[in-house]
Design an enzyme around this catalytic site. Sequence first.
Site, PDB file in Angstrom:
ATOM      1  N   HIS A 101     -13.249  -0.872 -12.891  1.00  0.00           N
ATOM      2  CA  HIS A 101     -13.451  -1.266 -11.484  1.00  0.00           C
ATOM      3  C   HIS A 101     -12.917  -0.163 -10.593  1.00  0.00           C
ATOM      4  CE1 HIS A 101      -9.289  -2.298 -12.358  1.00  0.00           C
ATOM      5  NE2 HIS A 101      -9.039  -2.218 -11.052  1.00  0.00           N
ATOM      6  N   ASP A 103     -10.828  -0.058  -6.935  1.00  0.00           N
ATOM      7  CA  ASP A 103     -10.054  -1.116  -6.281  1.00  0.00           C
ATOM      8  C   ASP A 103     -10.693  -1.628  -4.995  1.00  0.00           C
ATOM      9  OD1 ASP A 103      -8.082  -1.358  -8.217  1.00  0.00           O
ATOM     10  OD2 ASP A 103      -7.016   0.386  -7.454  1.00  0.00           O
ATOM     11  N   HIS A 259     -11.547   2.902 -12.696  1.00  0.00           N
ATOM     12  CA  HIS A 259     -10.494   2.974 -13.711  1.00  0.00           C
ATOM     13  C   HIS A 259     -10.400   1.668 -14.489  1.00  0.00           C
ATOM     14  CE1 HIS A 259      -8.623   1.278 -10.092  1.00  0.00           C
ATOM     15  NE2 HIS A 259      -7.913   0.547 -10.936  1.00  0.00           N
ATOM     16  N   ARG A 274       2.470  -1.251  -8.029  1.00  0.00           N
ATOM     17  CA  ARG A 274       1.210  -0.765  -7.468  1.00  0.00           C
ATOM     18  C   ARG A 274       1.242  -0.829  -5.947  1.00  0.00           C
ATOM     19  NH1 ARG A 274      -5.117  -2.719  -7.931  1.00  0.00           N
ATOM     20  NH2 ARG A 274      -5.172  -2.860  -5.663  1.00  0.00           N
TER      21      ARG A 274
HETATM   22  C1  SIN Z   1      -5.099  -1.606 -11.668  1.00  0.00           C
HETATM   23  O1  SIN Z   1      -6.276  -1.764 -11.972  1.00  0.00           O
HETATM   24  O2  SIN Z   1      -4.714  -1.626 -10.517  1.00  0.00           O
HETATM   25  C2  SIN Z   1      -4.073  -1.441 -12.773  1.00  0.00           C
HETATM   26  C3  SIN Z   1      -4.248  -0.214 -13.589  1.00  0.00           C
HETATM   27  C4  SIN Z   1      -3.159  -0.098 -14.629  1.00  0.00           C
HETATM   28  O3  SIN Z   1      -2.261  -0.944 -14.717  1.00  0.00           O
HETATM   29  O4  SIN Z   1      -3.223   0.862 -15.399  1.00  0.00           O
END
Ligand code: SIN
Length: 284
Positions: A101, A103, A259, A274
């Site tokens: 996805h 973000d 990612h 995050r």
């Molecule tokens: C995310 O998709 O925000 C998390 C990515 C991760 O934890 O590596």
Amino acid sequence: MAYRTIEVTPIGGTMGAEIAGIDLARPLGNEQLAEIHQALLENQVLVFHGQDLTIEQNKAFARRFGPLVPYPFVKGLDDHPEVFEIRKEPDEEKNFGGAWHTDMSFEERPPVGTMLYARETPSRGGDTLLANLYRAYETLSDPMKRVVEGLKGVYSGDLKGRRGGRKALMDTTRFQTANVERAGEMEAEHPLVRTHPETGRKALYVSGSHLYRIAGMTDAESAALVGFLKDHAATPDFTCRVSYRPGTLVVWDNRCTQHRALNDYPGERRVMHRLTIGGGDRPH
Ligand code: SIN
């Protein structure tokens, strides 16, 4: 480009760089900031190992890229609502962000970037895979480029491709969730090919879990094209892989990457902070 104040070492064939020679806990000069910004535009994802940051220092660095915005589906830390903890405990099976996805692509103005700061990492595994969406666009044939250039995708916060949608996903975590019942209302249409507002490069704006149909197409047409584009945008040749140890800070550009978090560390804990960097353009 040549850098004077930072060391930039590529980590993937088409994207990603490790940055050394900088302590993010200290105030950064204008030249350092300009070079970090330039390195992000050139490499799409930057990795800084060995950082020792308080939450305030982490937020201060993230704000150099844009205003911080909360993530809609998870409550932030009590004193820092713009920061949320991605925590997977040793007895948990599912991880967060485990499907491709980019973000919050279901927003009218999706975030510019995302920053992760590794607090606790498994002894091995727990990497993030990223894919270069410029390369995803550039490697399409000319006829396919002409097809997708005129199309808009529909991106939903409800994870429509997943059985049970957003609620089923959030129910598998121990996060303090928010707004899950509103996930279906969070939807936006964006061009499938977007032009990065700073580099001027075109990217195929595929967000694996959010893109669920093509505006104006029949269900069958849409399903075939969305399926092809999702497979194509996750081609291993376009990816790089970020490995963490405690103190690794990563920032990526959501306007040209997608990612996924790997879930290959059974029985171990992984804890990341995050931060989501807002102020993004309306994709065009
Ligand atoms: C995310 O998709 O925000 C998390 C990515 C991760 O934890 O590596």
